[in-house]
Design a protein around this motif. Sequence first.
Motif, PDB file in Angstrom:
ATOM      1  N   ASP A   1       0.847  -1.190   0.000  1.00  0.00           N
ATOM      2  CA  ASP A   1       0.000   0.000   0.000  1.00  0.00           C
ATOM      3  C   ASP A   1       0.884   1.242   0.000  1.00  0.00           C
ATOM      4  N   PRO A   2       1.001   1.931  -1.143  1.00  0.00           N
ATOM      5  CA  PRO A   2       1.878   3.103  -1.209  1.00  0.00           C
ATOM      6  C   PRO A   2       1.433   4.239  -0.292  1.00  0.00           C
ATOM      7  N   ASP A   3       0.149   4.258   0.103  1.00  0.00           N
ATOM      8  CA  ASP A   3      -0.302   5.287   1.048  1.00  0.00           C
ATOM      9  C   ASP A   3       0.334   5.089   2.419  1.00  0.00           C
ATOM     10  N   ILE A   4       0.788   3.899   2.707  1.00  0.00           N
ATOM     11  CA  ILE A   4       1.494   3.602   3.961  1.00  0.00           C
ATOM     12  C   ILE A   4       3.003   3.650   3.743  1.00  0.00           C
ATOM     13  N   THR A   5       3.484   2.948   2.735  1.00  0.00           N
ATOM     14  CA  THR A   5       4.925   2.755   2.571  1.00  0.00           C
ATOM     15  C   THR A   5       5.662   3.913   1.918  1.00  0.00           C
ATOM     16  N   LEU A   6       5.000   4.639   1.010  1.00  0.00           N
ATOM     17  CA  LEU A   6       5.685   5.672   0.233  1.00  0.00           C
ATOM     18  C   LEU A   6       5.122   7.075   0.451  1.00  0.00           C
ATOM     19  N   ASN A   7       4.236   7.238   1.384  1.00  0.00           N
ATOM     20  CA  ASN A   7       3.575   8.509   1.643  1.00  0.00           C
ATOM     21  C   ASN A   7       4.422   9.356   2.597  1.00  0.00           C
ATOM     22  N   HIS A   8       4.836  10.526   2.149  1.00  0.00           N
ATOM     23  CA  HIS A   8       5.653  11.405   3.003  1.00  0.00           C
ATOM     24  C   HIS A   8       4.947  11.739   4.314  1.00  0.00           C
ATOM     25  N   CYS A   9       3.628  11.740   4.329  1.00  0.00           N
ATOM     26  CA  CYS A   9       2.882  12.038   5.560  1.00  0.00           C
ATOM     27  C   CYS A   9       3.037  10.933   6.603  1.00  0.00           C
ATOM     28  N   ASN A  10       3.480   9.756   6.182  1.00  0.00           N
ATOM     29  CA  ASN A  10       3.670   8.644   7.102  1.00  0.00           C
ATOM     30  C   ASN A  10       5.140   8.452   7.477  1.00  0.00           C
ATOM     31  N   LEU A  11       5.989   9.385   7.108  1.00  0.00           N
ATOM     32  CA  LEU A  11       7.416   9.233   7.371  1.00  0.00           C
ATOM     33  C   LEU A  11       7.926  10.281   8.359  1.00  0.00           C
ATOM     34  N   GLN A  12       8.980   9.909   9.079  1.00  0.00           N
ATOM     35  CA  GLN A  12       9.714  10.827   9.945  1.00  0.00           C
ATOM     36  C   GLN A  12      11.192  10.527   9.770  1.00  0.00           C
ATOM     37  N   TYR A  13      11.993  11.589   9.676  1.00  0.00           N
ATOM     38  CA  TYR A  13      13.448  11.444   9.616  1.00  0.00           C
ATOM     39  C   TYR A  13      13.946  11.588  11.050  1.00  0.00           C
ATOM     40  N   VAL A  14      14.492  10.521  11.590  1.00  0.00           N
ATOM     41  CA  VAL A  14      14.846  10.496  13.009  1.00  0.00           C
ATOM     42  C   VAL A  14      16.274  10.004  13.219  1.00  0.00           C
ATOM     43  N   CYS A  15      16.841  10.379  14.367  1.00  0.00           N
ATOM     44  CA  CYS A  15      18.178   9.891  14.730  1.00  0.00           C
ATOM     45  C   CYS A  15      18.058   8.426  15.163  1.00  0.00           C
ATOM     46  N   LYS A  16      19.169   7.745  15.235  1.00  0.00           N
ATOM     47  CA  LYS A  16      19.153   6.320  15.588  1.00  0.00           C
ATOM     48  C   LYS A  16      18.590   6.096  16.984  1.00  0.00           C
ATOM     49  N   ALA A  17      18.954   6.961  17.934  1.00  0.00           N
ATOM     50  CA  ALA A  17      18.471   6.794  19.311  1.00  0.00           C
ATOM     51  C   ALA A  17      16.953   6.902  19.383  1.00  0.00           C
ATOM     52  N   CYS A  18      16.379   7.893  18.706  1.00  0.00           N
ATOM     53  CA  CYS A  18      14.916   8.045  18.715  1.00  0.00           C
ATOM     54  C   CYS A  18      14.252   6.886  17.985  1.00  0.00           C
ATOM     55  N   HIS A  19      14.835   6.447  16.870  1.00  0.00           N
ATOM     56  CA  HIS A  19      14.252   5.318  16.130  1.00  0.00           C
ATOM     57  C   HIS A  19      14.279   4.049  16.977  1.00  0.00           C
ATOM     58  N   ASP A  20      15.410   3.795  17.621  1.00  0.00           N
ATOM     59  CA  ASP A  20      15.522   2.577  18.441  1.00  0.00           C
ATOM     60  C   ASP A  20      14.610   2.641  19.659  1.00  0.00           C
ATOM     61  N   GLY A  21      14.213   3.846  20.064  1.00  0.00           N
ATOM     62  CA  GLY A  21      13.304   3.997  21.195  1.00  0.00           C
ATOM     63  C   GLY A  21      11.859   3.704  20.843  1.00  0.00           C
ATOM     64  N   GLU A  22      11.533   3.677  19.545  1.00  0.00           N
ATOM     65  CA  GLU A  22      10.171   3.356  19.128  1.00  0.00           C
ATOM     66  C   GLU A  22       9.902   1.875  19.381  1.00  0.00           C
ATOM     67  N   GLU A  23       8.701   1.571  19.808  1.00  0.00           N
ATOM     68  CA  GLU A  23       8.341   0.195  20.139  1.00  0.00           C
ATOM     69  C   GLU A  23       8.614  -0.736  18.960  1.00  0.00           C
ATOM     70  N   GLY A  24       9.339  -1.808  19.230  1.00  0.00           N
ATOM     71  CA  GLY A  24       9.636  -2.813  18.226  1.00  0.00           C
ATOM     72  C   GLY A  24      10.760  -2.466  17.270  1.00  0.00           C
ATOM     73  N   HIS A  25      11.441  -1.337  17.479  1.00  0.00           N
ATOM     74  CA  HIS A  25      12.471  -0.929  16.535  1.00  0.00           C
ATOM     75  C   HIS A  25      13.894  -1.041  17.078  1.00  0.00           C
ATOM     76  N   GLY A  26      14.071  -1.200  18.366  1.00  0.00           N
ATOM     77  CA  GLY A  26      15.415  -1.348  18.916  1.00  0.00           C
ATOM     78  C   GLY A  26      15.926  -2.751  18.664  1.00  0.00           C
ATOM     79  N   LEU A  27      17.167  -2.962  18.993  1.00  0.00           N
ATOM     80  CA  LEU A  27      17.724  -4.304  18.874  1.00  0.00           C
ATOM     81  C   LEU A  27      16.977  -5.247  19.797  1.00  0.00           C
ATOM     82  N   ASN A  28      16.935  -6.487  19.430  1.00  0.00           N
ATOM     83  CA  ASN A  28      16.275  -7.503  20.245  1.00  0.00           C
ATOM     84  C   ASN A  28      16.805  -7.398  21.669  1.00  0.00           C
ATOM     85  N   LYS A  29      15.922  -7.183  22.613  1.00  0.00           N
ATOM     86  CA  LYS A  29      16.328  -6.939  24.006  1.00  0.00           C
ATOM     87  C   LYS A  29      16.999  -8.144  24.652  1.00  0.00           C
TER      88      LYS A  29
END
Length: 108
Positions: free
Chosen positions: A58-86
């Motif tokens: 679904d390009p409305d999810i995967t390729l839509n700029h409104c669904n994207l954020q440019y984030v630093c690694k620390a903030c990205h890894d802090g998102e649920e399910g995005h950090g390294l396997n605990k």
Amino acid sequence: MAKEFAQAFYHSKRWKCCRKSYITQRQLIDGGLCEICKDSLGYILHHKIPVTPGNINDPDITLNHCNLQYVCKACHDGEEGHGLNKKKNGKCFFDSTGIVDETKTKLY
């Protein structure tokens, strides 16, 4: 690290073009700062609505700029399910385009 079902998508030309245009836009707006903390430079694109097997096409999810954020690694890894396997320790390395370099990434 992208899940197995999403590997082809994250290596696709469509994603790479979308990623490049979004990052370029963010760099023009604020120099490419992390959209969450605004303290560090962005490092990786994050989908606000997570990519799943049910919406990967679904390009409305995967390729839509409104669904994207440019984030630093620390903030990205802090998102649920995005950090390294605990349960494992390790380091995650990215190539110059922000794609996980699986030849260097090691989990112990």
